[in-house]
Design a protein around this motif. Structure first.
Motif, short mmCIF file in Angstrom:
data_model
loop_
_atom_site.label_atom_id
_atom_site.label_comp_id
_atom_site.label_asym_id
_atom_site.label_seq_id
_atom_site.Cartn_x
_atom_site.Cartn_y
_atom_site.Cartn_z
N LEU A 131 0.82 -1.22 0.00
CA LEU A 131 0.00 0.00 0.00
C LEU A 131 0.85 1.26 0.00
O LEU A 131 0.47 2.28 -0.56
CB LEU A 131 -0.96 0.00 1.19
CG LEU A 131 -2.24 -0.79 0.92
CD1 LEU A 131 -2.98 -1.08 2.21
CD2 LEU A 131 -3.14 -0.04 -0.05
N LEU A 189 1.65 1.85 -3.57
CA LEU A 189 0.48 2.24 -4.35
C LEU A 189 0.10 3.69 -4.07
O LEU A 189 -0.32 4.42 -4.95
CB LEU A 189 -0.71 1.32 -4.04
CG LEU A 189 -0.57 -0.11 -4.57
CD1 LEU A 189 -1.73 -0.97 -4.11
CD2 LEU A 189 -0.51 -0.11 -6.10
N LYS A 190 0.26 4.11 -2.82
CA LYS A 190 -0.15 5.47 -2.46
C LYS A 190 0.94 6.48 -2.77
O LYS A 190 0.64 7.66 -3.01
CB LYS A 190 -0.51 5.54 -0.97
CG LYS A 190 -1.73 4.73 -0.59
CD LYS A 190 -3.00 5.41 -1.05
CE LYS A 190 -4.22 4.52 -0.82
NZ LYS A 190 -5.45 5.09 -1.34
N LEU A 212 1.02 9.94 3.38
CA LEU A 212 -0.11 9.14 2.90
C LEU A 212 0.26 7.66 2.86
O LEU A 212 -0.51 6.79 3.28
CB LEU A 212 -0.48 9.64 1.49
CG LEU A 212 -1.85 9.28 0.94
CD1 LEU A 212 -2.94 9.84 1.84
CD2 LEU A 212 -2.00 9.85 -0.47
N ILE A 266 0.39 6.30 6.60
CA ILE A 266 -0.87 6.04 7.33
C ILE A 266 -1.65 4.90 6.69
O ILE A 266 -2.55 4.35 7.28
CB ILE A 266 -1.79 7.30 7.45
CG1 ILE A 266 -2.25 7.78 6.07
CG2 ILE A 266 -1.12 8.41 8.24
CD1 ILE A 266 -3.39 8.81 6.17
N ASN A 267 -1.28 4.52 5.47
CA ASN A 267 -1.97 3.41 4.83
C ASN A 267 -1.32 2.06 5.07
O ASN A 267 -1.85 1.03 4.68
CB ASN A 267 -2.11 3.67 3.33
CG ASN A 267 -3.34 4.49 3.01
OD1 ASN A 267 -4.45 3.97 3.03
ND2 ASN A 267 -3.17 5.78 2.78
N PRO A 300 -0.83 -1.17 6.69
CA PRO A 300 -1.63 -1.91 7.67
C PRO A 300 -0.81 -2.47 8.83
O PRO A 300 -1.37 -2.88 9.83
CB PRO A 300 -2.23 -3.06 6.85
CG PRO A 300 -2.03 -2.69 5.43
CD PRO A 300 -0.81 -1.84 5.39
N GLU A 301 0.51 -2.48 8.70
CA GLU A 301 1.34 -3.03 9.77
C GLU A 301 1.90 -1.94 10.67
O GLU A 301 2.57 -2.22 11.64
CB GLU A 301 2.51 -3.84 9.18
CG GLU A 301 2.10 -4.91 8.19
CD GLU A 301 1.33 -6.06 8.83
OE1 GLU A 301 1.53 -6.34 10.02
OE2 GLU A 301 0.52 -6.68 8.12
#
Ligand code: HEM
Ligand code: SF4
Lengths: 409, 67
Positions: free
Chosen positions: B15, B18-19, B49, B52-53, B55-56
């Protein structure tokens, strides 16, 4: 056929004494009330109650409903093992899935065998192939002016794409699909077990063919066979890994597609946003993954433990409805709203911790390209006014029926 | 600003990339193994960004100015 029929007889007669009475809910997780209308909203009602509850179904198990608590369980693999990762316990006699059922330290070395072919870099080059398969399949249903999405489209795509990714000869596809369908859709545990075993045998045959190849490639089945030649894994482990990567990406992806297409059918304004701004589909994919989570996974306690003031006994299962993590308002404001401009994704639809979905880098482009190609060819569509979508819960949240219509050309 | 990735925590969700593809890249195994990296001011928003995205919670932003 439905997902609803299960060993309801396994409902515990008496609640174990360590479970506080105010935590007990009567919930068969395959059929929460309201599931046929909307599986996610049916589950969301649990957020009106305590964060962690206990249901007597399937021999009794805990349900953790909040994102932070699920995170804690999934990170603590020493206490919460993956060996029994679905409810009810599978017990002996089923093929083992690797790496999914393994815990560290055995988990890492097995997982590392297939990391590379599942990485973003390895998947990127096959995006045009994904797009072509998707576009052709959509083109073939456009003239019909409508379809029942699940039976006529959604279910067929993921295995075909996986075969492409793993470079398995296409003539093996129909037989493998039959096993996959039976595992996913049979309402009888004996049939499901038979299909798992049948699928495992067939997978061994596919691997045997690959074993004949001298110059191995870099696709997922080739790296499995290479690891075997190098003595890093056994033949049984090869089969377990192959089964895991194949079956892991079927129902999960087809269910995601079904939820997304249904949402788009009902929300023309969201369709318009995506059609007008093509750069939105990546964020939209992530937002859909958050809003429409799929799996109800589980862990099994390896020892008696205290979690959030509750006693969890050794051998008890903890259900993790990962889709509820994305709908947790403590993490995502207005969680039921689909907003492509949300700053934070950070959902657990692909899990968290060492078992983070190995197929996520394949699933994401599959979903994104599906949205792009579908809206390109069928920009205007809706739910068939004479029919009704049907939702279901289980290990995977899914739609069993999504009847769609569009203006025929 | 500096981004510091805890490699032991990273599980390869991708992520971050991707962000914020200009800040985060993944290695051939699909994990983020980048060393602590100074981020130019125009990429700070992206870097945040991405963080904060994750997940770990594997990405830490160190806001002290570089010396
Ligand atoms: C939207 C689609 C998908 C969803 C929602 C999903 C979800 C998940 C989740 C939540 C896990 C973690 C399991 C656990 O913690 O016990 C997982 C693991 C896994 N997934 Fe997926 N998955 C998807 C697509 C795929 C695809 C396309 C593949 C393969 C091509 C795949 C293969 C796997 C494998 C092999 C694992 C086990 C990884 C491990 O245990 O280390 N998945 N998936
Ligand atoms: S988002 Fe976090 S866990 Fe995922 S690749 Fe980036 S650093 Fe690693």
């Amino acid at each position: 056929m439905s997902y609803q029929v299960h060993q309801a007889a396994q409902r515990l007669e008496t609640i174990p004494p360590h479970v506080p009475a105010d935590r007990v809910v009567e919930l068969d997780y395959f059929s929460p009330p309201g599931v046929t209308e909307d599986p996610h909203l049916a589950w969301k009602r649990l957020h009106d109650g305590p964060d962690i509850v206990y249901t007597p179904y399937y021999g009794g198990h805990w349900i953790v409903t909040r994102a932070d608590d699920m995170f804690a369980v999934m990170q603590d693999y020493e206490t919460f093992s993956n060996w029994e990762f679905t409810v009810p316990k599978r017990g002996p006699g089923n093929p083992v899935l690797m790496p999914n059922q393994l815990d560290p330290p055995r988990h890492g070395p097995i997982r590392s065998v297939v990391l590379r072919p599942m990485s973003p870099k390895a998947v990127e080059p096959i995006e045009p192939v994904i797009r072509k398969i998707m576009a052709d399949r959509i083109a073939s249903i456009v003239p019909k002016g409508g379809c029942e999405f699940v039976s006529e489209f959604g279910g067929d795509i993921p295995p075909e794409l996986f075969f492409e990714h793993a470079r398995i000869p296409k003539d093996k596809l129909p037989e493998m699909k039959r096993f996959a369908d039976a595992v996913a859709r049979s309402d009888n545990e004996e049939d499901r077990r038979a299909a798992r075993i049948g699928g495992a045998n067939y997978m061994m045959a596919i691997l045997d063919e690959r074993r004949q190849v001298e110059e191995l490639d870099d696709d997922v089945f080739s790296v499995i066979v290479r690891a075997e030649r190098e003595g890093r894994i056994t033949r049984e482990e090869s089969t377990s890994i192959a089964l895991n990567v194949f079956f892991g990406g079927l129902e999960t992806v087809s269910s995601a597609l079904a939820f997304i297409v249904l949402f788009l059918a009902r929300n023309p304004a969201h369709r318009r946003q995506l059609i007008e701004d093509g750069s939105l589909t990546q964020d939209a994919t992530e937002e859909f993954l958050r809003r429409f989570g799929i799996l109800n996974l589980a862990r099994i306690a390896t020892k008696p433990t205290t979690f959030k003031g509750l006693t969890i006994e050794q051998g008890e299962q903890v259900l993790l409805p990962l889709h509820l993590a994305g709908l947790d308002e403590r993490k995502f404001p207005n969680p039921l709203e689909v907003d492509f401009h949300r700053k934070r994704a950070g959902h657990f639809n692909f899990g968290t911790g060492p078992h983070r979905c190995l197929g996520s880098n394949l699933a994401r482009p599959e979903i994104r390209i599906f949205i792009e190609e579908w809206l390109r060819q069928i920009p205007d569509f809706s739910v068939d006014p004479d029919d009704k979508p049907v939702g279901a819960s289980g290990v995977a949240m899914t739609m069993t029926r999504v009847p769609l219509v569009w203006p025929s050309r | 600003m500096k981004v510091i990735v805890d490699h032991a925590r990273c599980q390869g969700h991708a992520l971050c990339m991707l962000k914020a593809p200009q800040v985060y890249q993944l290695n051939d195994d699909g994990y983020n193994s980048m060393p602590p990296t100074e981020v130019p001011p125009e990429l700070e928003e992206q870097a945040r960004l991405g963080a904060i995205n994750c997940p770990e919670g594997a990405i830490r932003l160190d806001k002290r100015a570089a010396d």
